[in-house]
Structure formats: C-alpha cells, structure tokens
Write an enzyme that holds these catalytic residues in place. Structure first.
Site, PDB file in Angstrom:
ATOM      1  N   THR A  12       0.625  -1.569   0.170  1.00  0.00           N
ATOM      2  CA  THR A  12       0.378  -0.102  -0.146  1.00  0.00           C
ATOM      3  C   THR A  12       1.118   1.583  -0.097  1.00  0.00           C
ATOM      4  O   THR A  12       2.409   1.140   0.248  1.00  0.00           O
ATOM      5  CB  THR A  12      -1.121   0.172   1.426  1.00  0.00           C
ATOM      6  OG1 THR A  12       0.063  -0.240   2.736  1.00  0.00           O
ATOM      7  CG2 THR A  12      -1.865  -0.834   1.638  1.00  0.00           C
TER       8      THR A  12
ATOM      9  N   ALA B  76       3.332  -0.925   4.270  1.00  0.00           N
ATOM     10  CA  ALA B  76       2.409  -0.057   4.988  1.00  0.00           C
ATOM     11  C   ALA B  76       3.768   0.985   5.058  1.00  0.00           C
ATOM     12  O   ALA B  76       4.868   1.466   5.621  1.00  0.00           O
ATOM     13  CB  ALA B  76       2.061  -0.001   6.147  1.00  0.00           C
TER      14      ALA B  76
ATOM     15  N   VAL C  20       7.096  -1.964   7.239  1.00  0.00           N
ATOM     16  CA  VAL C  20       7.914  -0.588   6.783  1.00  0.00           C
ATOM     17  C   VAL C  20       7.526  -0.197   6.057  1.00  0.00           C
ATOM     18  O   VAL C  20       9.297  -0.803   5.510  1.00  0.00           O
ATOM     19  CB  VAL C  20       8.561  -0.490   8.327  1.00  0.00           C
ATOM     20  CG1 VAL C  20       8.537   1.106   8.129  1.00  0.00           C
ATOM     21  CG2 VAL C  20       7.530  -0.969   9.927  1.00  0.00           C
ATOM     22  N   LYS C  21       6.857   0.520   5.012  1.00  0.00           N
ATOM     23  CA  LYS C  21       7.964   1.312   3.919  1.00  0.00           C
ATOM     24  C   LYS C  21       8.490   2.613   4.489  1.00  0.00           C
ATOM     25  O   LYS C  21       7.441   3.380   4.713  1.00  0.00           O
ATOM     26  CB  LYS C  21       6.587   0.977   3.062  1.00  0.00           C
ATOM     27  CG  LYS C  21       6.259   1.216   1.311  1.00  0.00           C
ATOM     28  CD  LYS C  21       5.514   1.085   0.922  1.00  0.00           C
ATOM     29  CE  LYS C  21       6.132   0.449  -0.719  1.00  0.00           C
ATOM     30  NZ  LYS C  21       4.781   0.703  -1.751  1.00  0.00           N
ATOM     31  N   LEU C  22       9.594   2.425   3.576  1.00  0.00           N
ATOM     32  CA  LEU C  22       9.968   4.033   3.666  1.00  0.00           C
ATOM     33  C   LEU C  22      10.678   4.514   3.201  1.00  0.00           C
ATOM     34  O   LEU C  22      11.240   4.100   1.537  1.00  0.00           O
ATOM     35  CB  LEU C  22      11.632   3.704   4.662  1.00  0.00           C
ATOM     36  CG  LEU C  22      11.711   3.367   5.923  1.00  0.00           C
ATOM     37  CD1 LEU C  22      12.493   2.884   6.193  1.00  0.00           C
ATOM     38  CD2 LEU C  22      10.618   4.290   6.884  1.00  0.00           C
TER      39      LEU C  22
END
Ligand code: G3P
Length: 217
Positions: free
Chosen positions: A27, A56, A82-84
């Site tokens: 997402t 996310a 965790v999307k960075l």
C-alpha cells in the site's frame, strides 16, 4: 516470482487471495486515500487476510519520526513491512528498523545506486518503480536487471520488488529478468489470464459441443 497486490481494496485482495495468487500486499498513501479507509484499520484487516508481508508506508520526513511511525505500523501485525522512502533520512530509519528485526520495504527507488544503498542499510525489499520510469522514456526493466546483477554480485539478500507495474508485459519482463517479487494492481493481475485465442477457442468448443446434443451434468 512472488505476486504482491498493490492495493488497499480489501475485497479485491480477498478475491485474488482466494485464488492463491497473493504472496503479499503493498500500500502507499495514495492507495489509502483511494480506499477511503483508516490506515491502521485497513492494514490490520489486510494483515489478517493475507499471510505474507503487507507494506504500510510512513509519511514523516525525518528519520526519528519515520522510526516512530514505523514502529507503530509494525505493531499492527507481525507481517507488516514498514515502507520507507529512498531518501537519506529513509535510509537512516531503514538501518534502525531493520536492526530491530522488522521487515522494511524501501520505496521510490529509481536508480541502481539507490538500490545498493538500501541493501547496505538492511532493507528486506527494494521497490524500483518501473512504470514511472517508462513514463519518462527510461527503461524500467533495465533498472531491474542492473539491480539483479549488483545484488547477485555481492550476495545481498534484499528482495527486488518490481513496483509501478502497469501492464502484462511489465509482469513478463520482470519475471524474465529475475525480480523476486512484483506488485501490481488487481486489474493488471486479472489481465494476466486474458488471451483472445483462449476466448476464440472456447467459443468454438462450446458451439461444437452444442451441436453434439450431449450434456455432462
Ligand atoms: O507500487 C507502487 C505503485 O503504487 C505506484 O504505481 O502506477 O502510481 O506509478 P504508479
């Protein structure tokens, strides 16, 4: 090649998941906006549905705040990645969060040197955006190939997650070149099943079958 669904639409994800086509979900803030859902709630729902990684994305610009947001998102479920963003601050946050044993997906990657940095910072996934490069007449598939070569040269375990996949041909090309994962919208995944010769062949078989006057059930 693993299939991730690039969507926060739970019913579309569920339909593909029921077919066994979903190895994970990605997402981003735009997809959360499109879903009209609260990020914490919809991420929890997707994580309960899908066994694999669910990305996310953080929205803070500075590493400290990214880390805090990342920890909160990771607390939703054990399968949150965790999307960075691939910024200097994002790399700092990647190093800390991956050091804590959390899955990290480094996104908005547009060059092989960026991908090299993400791998060195401990990313679980690197997300090169091939469609957005194609929009600028830059070959996104070449980028996947370069990253594949570099990661294989040095044994980096970061998985190449081909993103911004918009066409059936993108899926074919990233599979050929050895992406570990591709993420695509549900409609692109559905199009993989379509071929006009399949439709024409089926129409012919059904028309001939009718002429036999037989029934199977
Ligand atoms: O996975 C990244 C994706 O959501 C971006 O796709 O089509 O907006 O470039 P697109």
């Amino acid at each position: 090649m693993k299939f991730f669904v690039d969507s926060a639409d739970v019913s579309a994800i569920r339909e593909l998941n029921d077919l066994g086509l979903v190895d994970g979900v990605t997402t981003n803030p735009s997809l959360i906006l499109k879903s009209g859902r609260d990020i914490m709630e919809v991420t929890a729902e997707i994580c309960a549905l899908v066994g694999g990684p669910v990305s996310a994305e953080v929205v803070a610009p500075q590493a400290d705040a990214m880390i805090a947001e990342g920890r909160k998102l990771a607390g939703i479920a054990p399968n949150v990645a965790v999307k960075l963003p691939l910024t200097w601050e994002g790399l700092k946050a990647c190093k800390v969060l991956s050091g804590e044993g959390r899955m990290v997906n480094v996104t908005l990657c547009f060059s092989a040197p960026q991908a090299l940095l993400a791998a060195k910072a401990g990313a679980s996934f690197i997300s090169p955006f091939i469609g957005r490069l194609d929009d600028l007449a830059i070959d996104g598939i070449d980028l996947i190939g370069d990253i594949r070569t570099i990661y294989d040269n040095y044994g980096f375990e970061t998985q190449i997650l081909a993103a911004s996949v918009r066409t059936v041909n993108h899926v074919l090309e990233v599979a050929r070149i050895g992406a570990d994962v591709m993420t695509a919208p549900p409609e692109v995944i559905r199009k993989l099943a379509v071929h006009p010769l399949t439709d024409a062949g089926l129409a012919q078989f059904l028309s001939d079958w009718e002429k036999t006057g037989q029934k199977i059930l």
